[in-house]
Design a protein around this motif. Structure first.
Motif, PDB file in Angstrom:
ATOM      1  N   ASP A  89       0.831  -1.203   0.000  1.00 36.58           N
ATOM      2  CA  ASP A  89       0.000   0.000   0.000  1.00 36.58           C
ATOM      3  C   ASP A  89       0.870   1.259   0.000  1.00 36.58           C
ATOM      4  OD1 ASP A  89      -2.683  -0.497  -0.243  1.00 36.58           O
ATOM      5  OD2 ASP A  89      -3.034  -0.800   1.890  1.00 36.58           O
ATOM      6  N   PHE A  95       2.591   1.954  -3.349  1.00 44.87           N
ATOM      7  CA  PHE A  95       1.681   2.563  -4.324  1.00 44.87           C
ATOM      8  C   PHE A  95       1.331   3.998  -3.935  1.00 44.87           C
ATOM      9  CE2 PHE A  95       0.636  -1.881  -5.634  1.00 44.87           C
ATOM     10  CZ  PHE A  95       0.988  -1.733  -6.965  1.00 44.87           C
ATOM     11  N   GLU A 124       1.654   7.116  -6.420  1.00 50.16           N
ATOM     12  CA  GLU A 124       0.475   7.930  -6.705  1.00 50.16           C
ATOM     13  C   GLU A 124       0.657   9.397  -6.319  1.00 50.16           C
ATOM     14  OE1 GLU A 124      -2.812   5.865  -4.938  1.00 50.16           O
ATOM     15  OE2 GLU A 124      -2.644   4.188  -6.353  1.00 50.16           O
ATOM     16  N   TYR A 143      10.842   1.460 -10.999  1.00 45.46           N
ATOM     17  CA  TYR A 143       9.628   2.263 -10.983  1.00 45.46           C
ATOM     18  C   TYR A 143       9.954   3.714 -10.637  1.00 45.46           C
ATOM     19  CZ  TYR A 143       6.858  -1.922 -11.533  1.00 45.46           C
ATOM     20  OH  TYR A 143       6.308  -3.069 -12.050  1.00 45.46           O
TER      21      TYR A 143
END
Length: 281
Positions: free
Chosen positions: A9, A12, A16, A55
């Motif tokens: 979580d 991400f 985000e 990423y």
């Protein structure tokens, strides 16, 4: 629901942060920690993992600041490749049609014509008869005029080069290129397009734009309704719903720009302006 993994979580959550407005080009560990209210040590570990998996990447000239890396781009492209405008459009059109019980179309521009790729019919006895795959002159339809409004002036002129008079489908159809240009300018200002019995003498339409993940105007959605069911109140509701539907489909296609506000009150269309004046609006 299955148990959520806190570390995933948080990873991400970090990614985000780059979706926020204003959109940051890069973030430092302290900035991420403050934004997410996490310990710096935790953020260091998460960022390190995201960098290792490509990423995130450290900036060459500012190694303590991080930006999105190639894996995010690859995932975005993989998602975009799975999108099907007609399929997604049909699903959204079905919900909008259920909300208003009028005919909903989605169309794309091909030269100076519109090509209908999705449609959901009204269940009313009096309804518009049309079909997926049908083509109509773009300047005679709300969806077509919306799509033409997104073209640069030079491209619009090229598409209509050598055409002195535009073909008419009804007595209300625009037939002069200068008149079409004025109408397209009005559409750009208000954000929606109208068809006042221009493709069907017994029906009107209101249309809104659909954008893809690149920000391109790729399609338009319209709600078509017989003039016998047209009132100022009904028109306002249909104009709101088509903007809701077009905005939802744009977001499904990955568009992150500003969609046409469905709650913004539009001035009455030309055929209702007398009604508005009588009501004191």
């Amino acid at each position: 629901m299955p148990r959520r993994v806190p570390a995933v979580d948080r990873a991400f959550d970090i990614l985000e942060l780059f979706l926020r407005t204003p959109q940051p080009e890069s973030l430092s560990v302290p900035e991420i920690a403050r934004a997410l209210e996490l310990p710096r040590s935790t953020v260091h570990e998460l960022v390190g993992t995201l960098v290792a998996r490509r990423y995130l990447r450290a900036l060459e000239d500012h190694p303590h600041r991080f930006a999105l890396d190639v894996k995010v781009f690859e995932l975005g492209n993989a998602y975009a490749a799975t999108l099907d405008l007609a399929r997604e459009g049909q699903e959204v059109a079905r919900r909008i049609a259920a909300a208003c019980d009028e005919t909903v179309h989605i169309a794309v521009l091909d030269g100076t014509e519109v090509f209908y790729i999705a449609k959901v019919d009204s269940t009313n006895a009096v309804r518009l008869v049309s079909a997926i795959g049908r083509r109509l002159p773009a300047h005679c339809t709300a969806v077509g005029k919306m799509l033409l409004s997104g073209l640069p002036d030079a491209e619009l002129a090229e598409r209509y080069r050598g055409i002195d008079r535009l073909p008419a489908l009804t007595a209300n159809s625009i037939t002069e290129l200068d008149a079409l240009r004025r109408e397209l300018a009005a559409i750009r200002r208000r954000g929606v397009a109208y068809d006042n019995c221009e493709s069907n003498a017994d029906a009107r339409c209101v249309a809104a734009p659909i954008h893809d993940h690149r920000g391109q105007l790729v399609a338009a959605m319209s709600i078509s309704f017989p003039i016998v069911r047209d009132t100022p109140e009904r028109f306002r509701e249909l104009a709101r719903l088509v903007r809701v539907g077009a905005g939802e489909l744009s977001r499904r296609l990955g568009y992150r720009g500003t969609v046409v506000d469905p709650e913004r009150v539009l001035e009455p269309p030309p055929w209702h302006r007398g009604d508005a004046a009588r009501e004191g609006r």
